[in-house]
Motif scaffolding. Structure first.
Motif, mmCIF file in Angstrom:
data_model
loop_
_atom_site.group_PDB
_atom_site.id
_atom_site.type_symbol
_atom_site.label_atom_id
_atom_site.label_comp_id
_atom_site.label_asym_id
_atom_site.label_seq_id
_atom_site.Cartn_x
_atom_site.Cartn_y
_atom_site.Cartn_z
ATOM 1 N N CYS A 24 0.837 -1.220 0.000
ATOM 2 C CA CYS A 24 0.000 0.000 0.000
ATOM 3 C C CYS A 24 0.861 1.255 0.000
ATOM 4 O O CYS A 24 1.775 1.401 0.801
ATOM 5 C CB CYS A 24 -0.888 -0.010 1.249
ATOM 6 S SG CYS A 24 -1.762 1.547 1.497
ATOM 7 N N TYR A 25 0.564 2.174 -0.922
ATOM 8 C CA TYR A 25 1.267 3.468 -0.908
ATOM 9 C C TYR A 25 0.310 4.625 -0.583
ATOM 10 O O TYR A 25 0.573 5.772 -0.936
ATOM 11 C CB TYR A 25 2.078 3.716 -2.181
ATOM 12 C CG TYR A 25 1.359 3.576 -3.515
ATOM 13 C CD1 TYR A 25 0.114 4.159 -3.746
ATOM 14 C CD2 TYR A 25 1.958 2.882 -4.555
ATOM 15 C CE1 TYR A 25 -0.508 4.054 -4.980
ATOM 16 C CE2 TYR A 25 1.348 2.760 -5.794
ATOM 17 C CZ TYR A 25 0.102 3.344 -5.995
ATOM 18 O OH TYR A 25 -0.527 3.224 -7.216
ATOM 19 N N GLN A 26 -0.809 4.277 0.063
ATOM 20 C CA GLN A 26 -1.714 5.286 0.637
ATOM 21 C C GLN A 26 -2.335 6.212 -0.406
ATOM 22 O O GLN A 26 -2.495 7.407 -0.179
ATOM 23 C CB GLN A 26 -0.973 6.096 1.718
ATOM 24 C CG GLN A 26 -0.628 5.280 2.963
ATOM 25 C CD GLN A 26 -1.848 5.007 3.836
ATOM 26 O OE1 GLN A 26 -2.422 5.918 4.413
ATOM 27 N NE2 GLN A 26 -2.254 3.742 3.890
ATOM 28 N N CYS A 27 -2.707 5.650 -1.551
ATOM 29 C CA CYS A 27 -3.289 6.505 -2.594
ATOM 30 C C CYS A 27 -4.714 6.951 -2.253
ATOM 31 O O CYS A 27 -5.194 7.956 -2.759
ATOM 32 C CB CYS A 27 -3.280 5.772 -3.936
ATOM 33 S SG CYS A 27 -4.410 4.358 -3.988
ATOM 34 N N GLY A 28 -5.414 6.140 -1.417
ATOM 35 C CA GLY A 28 -6.763 6.524 -1.007
ATOM 36 C C GLY A 28 -7.862 6.018 -1.927
ATOM 37 O O GLY A 28 -9.044 6.308 -1.694
ATOM 38 N N THR A 29 -7.520 5.246 -2.951
ATOM 39 C CA THR A 29 -8.555 4.719 -3.861
ATOM 40 C C THR A 29 -9.555 3.855 -3.094
ATOM 41 O O THR A 29 -10.762 3.902 -3.345
ATOM 42 C CB THR A 29 -7.901 3.892 -4.994
ATOM 43 O OG1 THR A 29 -6.949 4.706 -5.644
ATOM 44 C CG2 THR A 29 -8.923 3.389 -5.992
ATOM 45 N N CYS A 30 -9.050 3.065 -2.144
ATOM 46 C CA CYS A 30 -9.950 2.207 -1.363
ATOM 47 C C CYS A 30 -10.967 3.065 -0.602
ATOM 48 O O CYS A 30 -12.173 2.781 -0.626
ATOM 49 C CB CYS A 30 -9.164 1.324 -0.409
ATOM 50 S SG CYS A 30 -7.985 2.204 0.626
ATOM 51 N N ARG A 46 -8.184 2.999 4.207
ATOM 52 C CA ARG A 46 -6.807 3.510 4.073
ATOM 53 C C ARG A 46 -6.215 3.823 5.445
ATOM 54 O O ARG A 46 -5.050 3.557 5.717
ATOM 55 C CB ARG A 46 -6.799 4.782 3.189
ATOM 56 C CG ARG A 46 -5.404 5.308 2.883
ATOM 57 C CD ARG A 46 -5.436 6.737 2.347
ATOM 58 N NE ARG A 46 -6.068 7.664 3.280
ATOM 59 C CZ ARG A 46 -5.504 8.132 4.391
ATOM 60 N NH1 ARG A 46 -4.279 7.785 4.717
ATOM 61 N NH2 ARG A 46 -6.166 8.940 5.193
ATOM 62 N N ILE A 49 -5.199 0.715 7.353
ATOM 63 C CA ILE A 49 -3.923 0.221 6.825
ATOM 64 C C ILE A 49 -2.776 1.109 7.307
ATOM 65 O O ILE A 49 -1.727 0.616 7.727
ATOM 66 C CB ILE A 49 -3.974 0.142 5.287
ATOM 67 C CG1 ILE A 49 -4.962 -0.957 4.885
ATOM 68 C CG2 ILE A 49 -2.597 -0.128 4.697
ATOM 69 C CD1 ILE A 49 -5.207 -1.077 3.416
ATOM 70 N N CYS A 79 -7.910 -1.398 -5.965
ATOM 71 C CA CYS A 79 -6.587 -1.051 -5.420
ATOM 72 C C CYS A 79 -5.496 -1.258 -6.477
ATOM 73 O O CYS A 79 -5.338 -2.363 -6.989
ATOM 74 C CB CYS A 79 -6.302 -1.907 -4.189
ATOM 75 S SG CYS A 79 -4.603 -1.696 -3.602
ATOM 76 N N PRO A 80 -4.734 -0.212 -6.803
ATOM 77 C CA PRO A 80 -3.684 -0.359 -7.819
ATOM 78 C C PRO A 80 -2.560 -1.289 -7.367
ATOM 79 O O PRO A 80 -1.802 -1.794 -8.192
ATOM 80 C CB PRO A 80 -3.155 1.070 -7.993
ATOM 81 C CG PRO A 80 -3.516 1.779 -6.740
ATOM 82 C CD PRO A 80 -4.784 1.143 -6.247
ATOM 83 N N GLN A 81 -2.467 -1.502 -6.064
ATOM 84 C CA GLN A 81 -1.413 -2.368 -5.529
ATOM 85 C C GLN A 81 -1.928 -3.776 -5.192
ATOM 86 O O GLN A 81 -1.209 -4.561 -4.587
ATOM 87 C CB GLN A 81 -0.809 -1.727 -4.270
ATOM 88 C CG GLN A 81 -0.052 -0.447 -4.528
ATOM 89 C CD GLN A 81 1.183 -0.724 -5.354
ATOM 90 O OE1 GLN A 81 1.130 -0.748 -6.586
ATOM 91 N NE2 GLN A 81 2.298 -0.976 -4.672
ATOM 92 N N VAL A 83 -3.901 -4.810 -2.978
ATOM 93 C CA VAL A 83 -4.003 -5.165 -1.550
ATOM 94 C C VAL A 83 -5.407 -5.755 -1.331
ATOM 95 O O VAL A 83 -6.405 -5.135 -1.720
ATOM 96 C CB VAL A 83 -3.807 -3.929 -0.643
ATOM 97 C CG1 VAL A 83 -3.984 -4.303 0.822
ATOM 98 C CG2 VAL A 83 -2.432 -3.315 -0.880
ATOM 99 N N ILE A 85 -7.879 -5.895 0.794
ATOM 100 C CA ILE A 85 -8.270 -5.218 2.038
ATOM 101 C C ILE A 85 -9.306 -6.015 2.844
ATOM 102 O O ILE A 85 -9.131 -6.180 4.053
ATOM 103 C CB ILE A 85 -8.751 -3.780 1.743
ATOM 104 C CG1 ILE A 85 -7.601 -3.017 1.092
ATOM 105 C CG2 ILE A 85 -9.221 -3.073 3.007
ATOM 106 C CD1 ILE A 85 -8.028 -1.857 0.248
#
Ligand code: SF4
Ligand code: SF4
Length: 165
Positions: A24-30, A46, A49, A79-81, A83, A85
């Protein structure tokens, strides 16, 4: 972040959950995809996480936020990564359950399941409606078998809760 509290080493179960979050790079999409986060400020995937990655184990495990996810999987799909969740939240819930951090509503469900075999009792009124609606009569509940299953998962704690009351 520690806020002056004594740092505890991460247990294996929590660190396993954290491992799933590390991409997770904390993009906030979730958070922006989450229907629950849209209606309450008490839940933001987010943020769960972020706190977990910061090692705020007790805050995460003893809080109510992890119980608010409705498992819609929007976040997982977006999630682009990649994850997972919801899966991570299930892992955190399992830890919370083992440690007795269960919101009252779920304890009540557990106790009802243990004592009656149903989450909600069916009233005579509703039961009488079944033949009118073409539904078969309710089958007796295999309470003993159900209790054995609950106990095998450590959920006999609901029985103990009942005995205390
Ligand atoms: S969408 Fe994925 S990468 Fe972005 S904050 Fe959520 S978990 Fe992290
Ligand atoms: S699965 Fe849970 S955290 Fe993810 S979007 Fe749905 S409610 Fe939110």
């Amino acid at each position: 972040m520690n806020h002056g509290k004594e740092e505890k080493p991460m247990d294996q179960a929590f660190s396993q959950a954290v491992t799933h979050m590390t991409p997770c790079y904390q993009c906030g999409t979730c958070a922006s995809s989450c229907p629950v986060a849209k209606i309450t400020e008490h839940f933001n995937p987010r943020e769960v996480i972020r706190l977990s990655l910061l090692g705020e184990r007790n805050e995460v495990i003893s809080g109510d936020a992890i119980w608010l996810c409705c498992s819609c999987y929007n976040c997982h799909e977006r999630c682009p990564q990649k994850v997972h969740i919801p899966h991570v939240l299930y892992m955190l819930r399992n830890i919370a359950l083992r440690e007795g951090h269960l919101p009252n509503i779920y304890s009540e469900f557990g106790s009802a399941l243990w004592s009656n075999g149903r989450l909600v009792n069916v009233s005579r009124f509703v039961e009488n409606k079944r033949p009118i609606l073409g539904l078969p009569p309710l089958q007796p509940i295999g309470l003993e078998a159900l209790r054995r299953i609950l106990a095998s998962k450590g959920l006999d704690k609901f029985q103990k809760k009942e005995e205390v009351q």
